[in-house]
Design a protein around this motif. Structure first.
Motif, short mmCIF file in Angstrom:
data_model
loop_
_atom_site.label_atom_id
_atom_site.label_comp_id
_atom_site.label_asym_id
_atom_site.label_seq_id
_atom_site.Cartn_x
_atom_site.Cartn_y
_atom_site.Cartn_z
N VAL E 53 8.51 7.13 23.29
CA VAL E 53 8.40 6.77 24.70
C VAL E 53 9.76 6.36 25.25
O VAL E 53 10.14 6.73 26.37
CB VAL E 53 7.35 5.66 24.87
CG1 VAL E 53 7.30 5.19 26.32
CG2 VAL E 53 5.99 6.18 24.44
N PHE E 55 12.72 7.25 24.22
CA PHE E 55 13.57 8.43 24.43
C PHE E 55 13.08 9.21 25.64
O PHE E 55 13.88 9.69 26.45
CB PHE E 55 13.55 9.32 23.20
CG PHE E 55 14.40 8.81 22.08
CD1 PHE E 55 15.73 8.48 22.30
CD2 PHE E 55 13.89 8.65 20.81
CE1 PHE E 55 16.51 8.01 21.27
CE2 PHE E 55 14.68 8.18 19.78
CZ PHE E 55 15.99 7.85 20.01
N ALA E 56 11.77 9.34 25.74
CA ALA E 56 11.22 10.12 26.84
C ALA E 56 11.67 9.55 28.17
O ALA E 56 12.12 10.28 29.06
CB ALA E 56 9.70 10.15 26.75
N SER E 57 11.57 8.24 28.26
CA SER E 57 11.93 7.67 29.55
C SER E 57 13.42 7.82 29.81
O SER E 57 13.85 8.06 30.93
CB SER E 57 11.52 6.21 29.61
OG SER E 57 12.30 5.46 28.71
N HIS E 58 14.21 7.72 28.77
CA HIS E 58 15.65 7.85 28.99
C HIS E 58 16.10 9.28 29.15
O HIS E 58 17.12 9.56 29.77
CB HIS E 58 16.42 7.17 27.86
CG HIS E 58 16.52 5.70 28.03
ND1 HIS E 58 17.65 5.07 28.48
CD2 HIS E 58 15.60 4.74 27.89
CE1 HIS E 58 17.43 3.78 28.57
NE2 HIS E 58 16.18 3.55 28.22
N LEU E 59 15.30 10.19 28.57
CA LEU E 59 15.63 11.60 28.75
C LEU E 59 15.01 12.16 30.02
O LEU E 59 15.22 13.32 30.34
CB LEU E 59 15.12 12.42 27.57
CG LEU E 59 15.89 12.28 26.26
CD1 LEU E 59 15.10 12.90 25.13
CD2 LEU E 59 17.24 12.95 26.38
N ASN E 60 14.22 11.29 30.62
CA ASN E 60 13.53 11.72 31.83
C ASN E 60 12.65 12.92 31.54
O ASN E 60 12.59 13.88 32.28
CB ASN E 60 14.56 12.08 32.91
CG ASN E 60 13.89 12.12 34.27
OD1 ASN E 60 12.82 11.55 34.43
ND2 ASN E 60 14.53 12.79 35.20
N SER E 61 11.96 12.86 30.39
CA SER E 61 11.13 14.00 30.01
C SER E 61 9.74 13.52 29.64
O SER E 61 9.56 12.38 29.20
CB SER E 61 11.78 14.74 28.85
OG SER E 61 10.91 14.86 27.78
N LEU E 62 8.80 14.41 29.82
CA LEU E 62 7.43 14.04 29.49
C LEU E 62 7.06 14.35 28.04
O LEU E 62 6.09 13.85 27.51
CB LEU E 62 6.46 14.78 30.41
CG LEU E 62 6.05 14.07 31.69
CD1 LEU E 62 5.03 14.90 32.42
CD2 LEU E 62 5.50 12.69 31.39
N ASP E 63 7.84 15.19 27.44
CA ASP E 63 7.50 15.69 26.11
C ASP E 63 7.19 14.55 25.15
O ASP E 63 6.23 14.59 24.38
CB ASP E 63 8.65 16.53 25.54
CG ASP E 63 8.83 17.80 26.35
OD1 ASP E 63 8.06 17.99 27.28
OD2 ASP E 63 9.74 18.58 26.02
N GLY E 64 8.03 13.54 25.18
CA GLY E 64 7.85 12.43 24.26
C GLY E 64 6.52 11.76 24.46
O GLY E 64 5.81 11.43 23.51
N GLN E 65 6.17 11.59 25.71
CA GLN E 65 4.91 10.91 25.98
C GLN E 65 3.73 11.74 25.50
O GLN E 65 2.77 11.21 24.94
CB GLN E 65 4.80 10.63 27.47
CG GLN E 65 5.87 9.67 27.93
CD GLN E 65 5.56 9.08 29.28
OE1 GLN E 65 4.43 9.10 29.73
NE2 GLN E 65 6.58 8.55 29.92
N ILE E 66 3.86 13.03 25.75
CA ILE E 66 2.78 13.91 25.28
C ILE E 66 2.66 13.80 23.76
O ILE E 66 1.57 13.72 23.20
CB ILE E 66 3.08 15.36 25.68
CG1 ILE E 66 3.26 15.49 27.18
CG2 ILE E 66 1.99 16.27 25.17
CD1 ILE E 66 2.01 15.44 27.96
#
Lengths: 173, 528, 635, 488, 106
Positions: E53, E55-66
């Motif tokens: 999560v 990384f996802a937030s810092h990468l601005n990506s949803l992949d991590g959350q998924i």
């Protein structure tokens, strides 16, 4: 915001430690629930609202209830952990953990850097549930289907393992 | 036989097919198994006989070649071929297999189907090893051959058969795996050199190699072959294997399997890595000489007949190796002849030991004595074979040893001088053994009831004796057949040494020291 | 048709083997003797043919087949008849025939009659191959072949452990010599590229020139001489011959007196070209010959076994022959080979006759006074004794005198002196043998006395023939003839070529006479002393023995040479072998091999300990593995 | 190849997904079978499974030359996928055959057993066919969960339960490491797609981002655990020994192959640039894996346990090929996996025949004298042992040739020498089995052999494969090469 | 545009997840109760989730959350099966202590 994060983080660490340290499994489990909740809080802080919710529902709600259920079913008492063997194990365990943390952080402190940030990310103002839902059923359709099989397998597996006593004399002779 | 027919393949696979059929025979067919096995071996021998006259000794390269793609993407081929050297060894194989099978008629009663099937399978493996001219195929046969021998020792062997069988298998394999690494690496080098992946021997023959590079390859090959030979101090599997193996197994082991090692040197290790050979040759020669003397000395004090013969094999095979290391025509021919001789003589010795073991169930020398009186025919045969093993002129052993020593002498006086003492020692241990077994009074009551050689046994030994004398008195037919091939190998070795050295821009290392006598200038001045 | 000479006995062997017991004793006798006699006949024919040729052409070679041809090296099976081999082949077949005939009588009661003649014929084959060979390798075939037959015949009564031991000893000691022979042959091949007599001798003067060449030829001849010492029982390899007396007496006569043991001399004479190129070797040969002659003679003084006395006498006489070769008088050596063959065969056969008569008693102390009981034997033995002691006009006199003369003439005064002393000793112990056996009071046991009988005609007839030869055999070598005596002239085509290499010191006629008188005088003195101490005044022998207690012990025990060899060679060898096997091979070499196995099994046992069955342990190892990987990346 | 979403599904895409679809349908049908009235002698579960596997195999076979990337490149259909899908189907089919008798005899959990087996196969296929860490992880978990249950299938047996517990706890433990590694990789590269990770790392000028290093390391740990490499191997003997023999056979072949398939794809696709960093570590691990596996196996008396250690050692050999890398190395690994699967399954197939209950601990000594009582079965077992030992003319030998050949090409001589010496050590314990078979007399009552047609068929198939690939390896080798060369 | 979440530095988040992960590891290593071990594993999974999560937030990506979502699913399935195994263990042996379970070893 940062203060909140520190609060959750502290709660998470302490609860995690207590999970490991506490003698009573039930207490441990309850601390785990608490830890998961703290984690959910952090998720919220990180704008992962959907995950925060799921965290509470799935982990704290479903998984931990299962744990507690099992613990109670077994009627477990305090773990009796004394003796040299236990002490040695503990010493080694903590030491190993410390070393693991040490080597891990040593490596990471060499100056890591993040991968390329996603530029086309839609803006997230009021949570990302909708976005996740959209992606989940398009891009992530395949893994999503896999999880369905996975859960099916889990169901079948649990039934196979945990159903009543053997019906057939030959089994488990 | 038409040359387009896959004659060599037939030779290799006929015994295998016969083995399979034999193994599939119904239970209770044990009695007829030996007959069928004998028949198969006899057919095999008969079919292999043309090797004697159909191989044109002078023709270059391999004959009756069969080449079929096997694993084309790595250039491995099913490639068989034969020349004077492998042809003779193959003949020895088919001949000794037949002898061993007939010799085993009465000694194997338990599970005889399987026994003969394994013997035939072993024959197939050995022939394959001699015939193939593809390195990978060679390795396949080389290793596959271990299995039937392992089972022969392990199932039908003596007291410590399992130990001996496993030791045999592991020891040999330990040596050969390093050779496998070398083969694979060589293949890599070859591919880079020619651009075409190939395991074909000819491809390796055609490839120059940096002398410093050759050393490791040579050592890997030499190690594998040295274990098989076996060269001192890698010999300790041999006494165990021989002692525990059933008679037929010992016969084949001594007669053919050990030749694989020397054959490997001759065919692979030496011509492929000539520069390394020039460096290591003297060392190997000295080790071979040490083996000659060591084997003889240790044989002298053995209380067990088979062990004695086993150690004598170490000694004899030392001669083979010495001849090869001499790197001249006489040494090569002597070595090759010694291989054949050792096959015949030591095979016969093991058969003889088997004969009395079958009757007395002991192999201890101390349990015998005075046998001449009881079993004169046996004693006479034993005597002839003993003398052949000693290398008495007129028997086969002499010609081989003489040529080996002559070859060694031409390379180094010291080699020949020290190695020739093995001739004395062989007389010591063999005659002492013979004396204790055959001479003197009959010391054990049981021995008085021993039966002399039966008709079947006489038939087994008769051809061996004929060979012993034939090869001793008129070895030229054998020499004629092997020499062109040996000369080619020698020439190839020298050529490749020069080729590799020049390709690497080095000077050719000098050959091992020579005697300071000026070479013979006179060939013309003969007194009338 | 030279090949037929060795082939005949071989054919007899083959027939003997094939027909087996169907042959019967008579058949065996006829077959064996017939083959040898036929061989003798063919030999005579061939020699007559040879003699009919002009002198330079007396060199018949007969190619039979190519034995082996490898690279630039080639050896044929081919035979050579020249004056030298002619002498030998006549002696071998002639004396051989007589001994065969003798043996039919001597061995008539033996169970293994057939086997005996089988061996004997095989021996004849080998010996004839030896002397007729036209190259060293074929000669070596005969050389080893006679060794084999010697082994078989010495161990003929195999059930006697002493006989079997003696046979083995003979073979092995011979093998040591053969080792030298073979190495010598290698040098010849390396130098001349051939083993053919003709080619070797033709090439030798060219190849073996200069210091390196002389060194090489010296080494080669020394090695070949080592071979000769083995076969001809010279120091240091003489020890087998006395033991060889375990064999049947005809064997001793044929192999260990008349023929085989002289093969060394023959070989030296054959190779005289080489030996003459190596003066150092010649000295060695002469010294060894003289030393052997002297030493064996002294041992002969103190032996009581009739055959052993004769055995040492043989060794001693062989020493004379080598002495002759060593001083360059190869012809004299061959001459002595011939005469020695006659009288020594006669002596052995006579001794055999005595033993036969005595019921296999060989100890002279239990004989005596047999002269009247065994008239024929006695008579012939007496002639032989006289012949060997060097009494003039008997065969031994001429040949021995020629040797001594050659030694003196070539300036080897020391050698000559040894020869003279040896001659005296020979006369002494031979006379002692004669006296103890045939003269004086009978010391026979009652049984023996009862059993005593003269031998059958088949045994006596050869004795008589040989007795005649012992007398007249020397006349082919009458001294004081212009251009050399008959034998010398006969042998000249073979031996002359190299004579140039040896300096012959001419001695004056007076010196020659002086030498003859000296040797005759010494011989007579020896005879006289022996007669005096054993016949006329038997107490004297006892006194002498008592006075020279130490010396007598020394001689009786043959200088403890056997024991010396046993301690310094045999025991260490067996000991080292035992150690090599039990300690080095089994414990060290194989121990290492098995050690690998044990180490792996130990490793397995240790590794099994890690597999505790506890999940915690497994998890710990996983974590440790991760830590290790981290550490790897932290490098 | 393109990662751009396909506009619509083509027919070929359905075929490429055919295996997964077929397996899903199969699983569902099997579960529905539970509701049908039982037939006393029928074995519908097995038949359905076989049909399913055949259908799955057929679907993939039909489109074996096509290359497709589906679901935004998460699922790829390429050579590796085809190869491993067919391999897994074959492994599954053999596993069904050797389970036939047992499942029928006990009559319990029949459909469930097969459903789990098929799910596991599905997980394996997903692992091999995934080009995304998410699906790889899910495939791995699918496979593992099914296997945990299968190991525990004889749930009232202490050993079975213990094995399942250990396998499960450690598996979860290792999964956590793997997951953490994926997280770090994700952080370091911004993606979970192997292709993107690879592209990013390939373009990135900085080779050693600690995040990527640590991530790849932990991912590696996860897979090394699955393939049982030292020091992550310790669960293997216990799990293999405790599990029902047929399950052991299945998972020793399938799980290992799947783990390696995913590992190969990750290493080739995502982390080729890191080879410099992980190669020395993998060399050491490969050496240790071979050595520990083989040496520990020396003193084992329980056949299953011995084979478990042997499978550890074989993981080491395959790692040698993986370390060697390059198309040759990976092809060698693929080849080896295929041959290893057959010979190992074959060995376990023979073991399933033994013992009355079918799952009693089979000791080496139980084999005594079998060589002449049951010559053909013994011959088959001997063949498998020789093949495992790498003796020609068997598939195991050719596998070793390719593996070590690749390593030699890469210049990894110390590794190769350790490897070949290890194969000598291994032969010792493989020979122990032949010693027992042929050279020892049975003590007491010999263990019964319950021959049944399906298991015999399985043995025949595996024998044929072991021999055929040993003597005619060209075809399989070409396929193996093609599978890694045509990687999408 | 990087949203405001960047206020929580990634360093701290990673450190937190690492600490929790390590605590989980230690829990597996020191405890002998299979349930607690299992809980510790869950802690480790959650630490990984946290990392995702973050990384996802810092990468601005949803992949991590998924990914985390799938992990949770997996965890649920895993827990079900794991607990089933542990329950069966308890039924068979009346213990959940892993150091009392070592039939298989060596």
């Amino acid at each position: 915001m940062l203060a909140l994060f520190f609060g959750f983080a502290a709660l998470l660490v302490v609860c995690s430690l207590l999970v490991v340290l506490h003698k009573n499994p039930i207490t441990s489990a309850l601390f785990l629930v608490l830890a998961f909740s703290a984690l959910a809080g952090i998720y919220l802080l990180l704008h992962a609202e959907f995950l925060g919710m799921v965290q509470i529902v799935v982990y704290a709600g479903a998984i931990m209830v299962l744990f507690l259920f099992v613990i109670m079913y077994m009627n477990l008492q305090h773990d009796v952990e004394t003796g040299v063997q236990t002490a040695v194990r503990r010493g080694i365990g903590w030491l190993t953990g410390a070393v693991l943390l040490l080597v891990g952080t040593t490596l990471l402190r060499r100056g890591w850097f993040l991968g390329p940030a996603n530029e086309q990310m839609p803006a997230m103002e009021h949570g990302n549930v909708a976005a996740i839902g959209k992606v989940l059923y398009s891009r992530y359709l395949f893994p999503f289907e896999i999880t369905s099989i996975l859960l099916l397998v889990a169901m079948v597996g649990v039934i196979v393992i945990a159903r009543g006593r053997a019906k057939h004399p030959e089994e488990g002779a | 036989m038409v040359s387009s027919m896959p004659w060599l393949s037939f030779l290799v696979f006929f015994p295998l097919a016969a083995a399979a059929l034999l193994a599939l025979m119904p239970r209770g067919a044990e009695r007829s198994a030996k007959l069928w096995a004998t028949l198969a071996a006899a057919i095999e021998f008969a079919v292999s006989l043309p090797l004697w006259w159909r191989i044109v000794p002078g023709a270059p390269g391999f004959q009756f070649e069969e080449k079929v793609a096997w694993i084309p993407s790595i250039g491995a081929t099913y490639h068989l071929g034969v020349d004077g050297v492998s042809g003779l060894l193959a003949l020895l194989t088919t001949f000794m297999s037949l002898i061993a099978i007939i010799g085993a008629w009465t000694s194997v009663e338990k599970r005889s189907r399987e026994f003969y099937a394994l013997l035939l399978a072993l024959e197939a493996g050995m022939l394959g090893t001699f015939f193939c001219v593809d390195l990978l195929l060679f390795y396949v046969f080389w290793e596959a051959m271990l299995i039937p021998m392992y089972l022969l020792i392990g199932v039908w062997g003596g007291q410590r058969r399992i130990y001996a069988a496993v030791k045999f298998f592991l020891y040999t394999m330990a040596g050969s795996v390093l050779m496998l690494v070398a083969i694979l690496s060589l293949w890599q080098v070859q591919k880079q050199f020619s651009g075409v992946p190939s395991f074909d021997l000819a491809a390796f023959y055609a490839m120059p190699m940096h002398p410093s590079q050759q050393l490791w390859y040579f050592l890997a090959f030499a190690f594998a072959f040295a274990i098989k030979v076996p060269m001192f101090p890698l010999h300790t599997w041999l006494p165990d294997a021989h002692v525990e193996a059933p008679t037929a197994g010992s016969v084949i082991l001594a007669a053919v399997l050990l030749k694989m090692g020397t054959y490997g040197f001759l065919r692979f290790a030496m011509p492929m890595f000539p520069n390394a050979l020039l460096v290591c040759g003297p060392w190997i020669a000295w080790i071979a000489i040490a083996g000659i003397i060591y084997g003889a000395l240790v044989a002298m004090v053995q209380p067990d007949l088979k062990k004695l013969v086993a150690y004598s094999s170490v000694s004899h095979m030392g001669f083979c190796m010495l001849g090869l290391m001499a790197l001249n025509a006489q040494g090569f021919a002597g070595s090759m002849l010694t291989m054949l001789n050792h096959g015949v003589s030591t095979g016969a010795l093991f058969l003889l030991v088997g004969v009395i073991y079958e009757r007395r169930h002991t192999r201890a020398i101390a349990d015998f004595g005075g046998l001449w009186k009881v079993v004169p025919v046996f004693s006479v045969v034993f005597l002839v074979v003993t003398l052949s093993s000693i290398g008495l002129p007129g028997t086969n052993g002499f010609v081989g040893e003489f040529l080996v020593l002559l070859g060694a002498f031409k390379t180094s006086f010291a080699w020949a001088a020290v190695a020739a003492s093995g001739v004395i020692l062989s007389a010591c241990y063999m005659l002492w053994m013979y004396q204790r077994v055959v001479f003197g009074p009959v010391t054990h009551e049981e021995n008085n009831r021993l039966g002399d050689l039966t008709l079947r046994e006489r038939l087994v030994f008769a051809p061996l004796l004929v060979l012993i004398f034939w090869m001793g008195v008129a070895p030229q037919p054998f020499l004629d057949r092997m020499q062109p091939a040996l000369d080619r190998t020698l020439e190839l070795t020298k050529q490749r040494a020069v080729m590799s050295a020049t390709a690497a821009g080095l000077e050719l290392p000098s050959a091992p020291g020579r005697l300071s006598i000026p070479p013979a200038p006179i060939a013309t001045e003969v007194r009338p | 048709m030279l090949w037929i000479i060795p082939a005949l006995p071989l054919a007899a062997v083959a027939l003997n083997l094939l027909l087996g017991d169907r042959l019967g004793k008579r058949g065996t006798s006829v077959l064996a003797c017939g083959a040898v006699l036929a061989a003798f006949g063919f030999a005579v024919r061939a020699v007559l043919h040879l003699a009919s040729l002009p002198e330079p052409a007396r060199h018949i070679t007969e190619f039979v087949w190519t034995w082996m041809q490898v690279g630039d090296f080639s050896v044929d099976v081919s035979f050579l008849l020249d004056p030298l081999s002619a002498v030998m082949v006549l002696v071998v077949t002639g004396v051989g025939s007589l001994i065969h005939i003798y043996a039919t009588g001597y061995m008539s009661h033996d169970q293994s009659f057939r086997r005996f003649f089988l061996y004997l014929n095989l021996f004849m084959f080998s010996m004839l191959t030896l002397v007729l060979a036209s190259n060293y390798l074929l000669m070596f075939v005969g050389w080893e072949g006679v060794g084999l037959c010697s082994y078989l015949l010495i161990g003929f009564w195999y059930h006697k452990p002493s006989a079997a031991d003696a046979g083995k000893k003979a073979f092995i000691v011979n093998r040591i010599g053969d080792f030298g022979f073979m190495l010598g042959a290698f040098i010849l091949i390396a130098a001349t590229g051939s083993l053919d007599f003709d080619r070797v001798f033709a090439a030798a003067p060219h190849v073996f020139s200069g210091p390196a060449g002389v060194a090489a030829v010296t080494l080669a001849t020394l090695l070949m001489f080592l071979g000769a010492t083995g076969k001809s029982a010279q120091i240091p390899l003489f020890v087998w011959l006395p033991d060889a007396m375990e064999g049947p007496t005809p064997v001793s006569a044929l192999i260990h007196a008349a023929t085989m043991v002289t093969a060394g001399v023959y070989m030296l004479a054959r190779s005289h070209v080489l030996f003459e190129l190596a003066p150092a070797t010649m000295e060695v040969v002469a010294v060894i010959g003289a030393a052997t002659a002297l030493m064996a003679a002294t041992i002969g003084l103190a032996q009581n076994d009739i055959k052993r006395v004769l055995a040492y006498s043989t060794v001693s006489q062989l020493g004379y022959m080598f002495m002759a070769c060593g001083v360059g008088a190869f012809g004299a050596g061959i001459f002595h080979v011939m005469t020695h063959a006659f009288f020594k065969a006669l002596l052995f056969m006579g001794a055999g006759s005595v033993i036969h008569a005595m019921g296999d008693e060989q100890d002279m102390r239990k004989m005596g006074g047999l002269a009247s009981k065994l008239p024929w034997t006695h008579g012939t033995m007496l002639i032989a004794t006289i012949a060997i002691t060097g009494v003039p006009f008997f065969a031994g006199f001429f040949s021995k005198d020629e040797i001594l003369h050659a030694a003196y003439a070539s300036g080897h005064t020391g050698i000559w002196l040894a020869g003279i002393v040896g001659a005296g000793l020979t006369a002494f112990y031979m006379t002692r043998l004669y006296v103890l056996t045939f003269r004086g009071p009978s010391r026979l046991s009652h049984d023996a006395e009862h059993h005593l009988h003269e031998s059958p005609p088949s045994m006596i007839a050869p004795l008589v023939v040989l007795a005649v030869l012992s007398i007249v055999g020397g006349y082919v070598g009458m001294p004081f003839q212009e251009g050399g005596h008959l034998l010398e002239r006969w042998l000249r085509p073979v031996l002359e070529s190299g004579e140039a290499g040896v300096v012959h010191h001419e001695v004056s006629r007076a010196t020659e006479w002086a030498l003859i008188f000296t040797s005759v005088g010494v011989a007579l003195f020896g005879i006289f002393m022996a007669l005096r101490s054993y016949l006329w005044n038997p107490s004297m022998a006892t006194t002498l023995r008592a006075r020279l207690e130490g010396v007598h012990r020394l001689l009786e025990n043959k200088y403890w040479v056997d024991e010396f060899y046993h301690v310094t060679v045999v025991r260490p060898f067996v000991g080292v072998s035992e150690w090599l096997w039990r300690v080095w091979d089994v414990q060290v070499v194989d121990g290492l091999v098995n050690g690998v196995g044990y180490t792996l099994e130990g490793g397995s046992a240790i590794l099994k300990l890690f597999q505790t069955g506890f999940v915690g342990t497994y998890a710990l190892f996983i974590t440790l593995g991760v830590i290790a990987l981290f550490l790897h990346f932290l490098r | 190849m393109s990662l751009v979403p396909q506009p619509y599904f083509l027919a070929v895409d359905w075929w490429t997904l055919g295996a997964l679809i077929a397996l899903t349908v199969g699983v569902l049908v099997l579960l529905l079978l539970e509701f049908m009235p039982p037939r006393p002698n029928g074995n519908r579960g097995a038949l359905v499974s076989l049909a399913t596997l055949a259908a799955a195999g057929y679907a993939v076979w039909r489109v074996r030359f096509d290359k497709r990337a589906l679901f935004e490149g998460m699922f790829v259909h390429d050579g590796l996928t085809v190869f491993f899908t067919l391999l897994f189907c074959a492994i599954g089919a053999v596993a069904v055959l050797i389970s036939w008798n047992y499942a029928k005899r006990t009559r319990i959990g029949q459909p469930e057993y097969y459903a789990l087996l098929l799910s596991s196969v599905m997980g394996m296929i997903i692992m091999a066919a995934s080009n995304d860490l998410i699906t790889i992880f899910l495939g791995l978990e699918l496979m593992s969960l099914a296997l945990y249950v299968m190991v525990a299938f004889r749930r009232n047996l202490l050993e079975s339960n213990e094995a399942a517990l250990k396998y499960f706890l450690l598996g979860a433990f290792a999964s956590a490491f793997l997951l953490y590694g994926i997280a770090l990789l994700y952080g370091g590269t911004g993606s979970t797609n192997l292709q993107r990770i690879g592209d990013f790392l390939g373009d990135s000028p900085i080779a050693s981002n600690p995040l990527v290093l640590a991530g790849s390391l932990l991912v590696l740990t996860g897979f090394l655990f699955k393939v049982a490499a030292v020091p992550f191997h310790m669960w293997t003997p216990d799990a293999y020994q405790g599990a029902p023999t047929r399950v052991t056979g299945f998972m020793s072949a399938g799980a290992k192959a799947a783990g390696f398939a995913a590992l190969i794809r990750i290493l080739m696709r995502a982390l080729p640039t890191l080879s410099h960093d992980w190669q020395p570590a993998l060399i050491l691990i490969a050496m240790l894996t071979m050595t520990v596996g083989n040496v520990t196996a020396l003193l084992q008396n329980n056949l299953k346990r011995m084979l478990a250690y042997s499978s550890i050692a074989h993981a080491g050999y395959i790692l040698v090929a993986v370390v060697a890398g390059g198309s040759g190395g990976y092809a060698a690994a693929v080849f080896y996996l295929a041959t290893y699967s057959f010979m190992n399954l074959g060995a376990f197939a023979v073991l399933t025949l033994m013992g009355r209950g079918g799952d009693e601990p089979v000791m080496v000594s139980d084999l005594a004298g079998m060589g002449f009582r049951k010559p053909l079965v013994a011959l088959a077992l001997t063949l498998f042992m020789l093949s495992l030992g790498g003796i020609p003319p068997t598939a195991g030998f050719m596998g070793k040739i390719f593996v070590f050949g690749a390593a030699v090409k890469a210049g990894l001589f110390p590794l190769v020498i350790v490897g070949v010496l290890n194969s000598v050590v291994s032969v010792y314990y493989y020979l122990r089995i032949t010693v027992a078979l042929y050279m020892r007399e049975p003590e007491g009552e010999p263990v019964a052999l319950s021959l049944n047609a399906p298991a015999v068929l399985a043995i025949v198939i595996t024998v044929a494969a072991t021999l055929w690939f040993g003597m005619q390896s060209q075809g399989l080798w070409l396929e193996a090469q093609r599978s890694v060369l045509g990687l999408l | 545009m990087i949203p405001t979440v960047a206020m929580i530095p990634l360093n701290w988040l990673i450190a937190l997840s690492a600490i929790v992960f390590t605590i989980g590891v230690v829990g597996v290593l020191v405890r002998r109760n299979a349930l607690i071990i299992f809980m510790s594993v869950e802690l480790m999974l959650n630490a990984a989730n946290l990392a995702f999560v973050s990384f996802a937030s810092h990468l601005n990506s949803l992949d991590g959350q998924i990914f985390v979502f799938f992990v949770m699913t997996v965890a649920a399935a895993e827990v079900a099966i794991g607990l089933a195994i542990i329950v069966q263990l308890f039924r068979l042996r009346e213990t959940v202590f892993v150091d009392e379970i070592h039939l298989l070893k060596g």
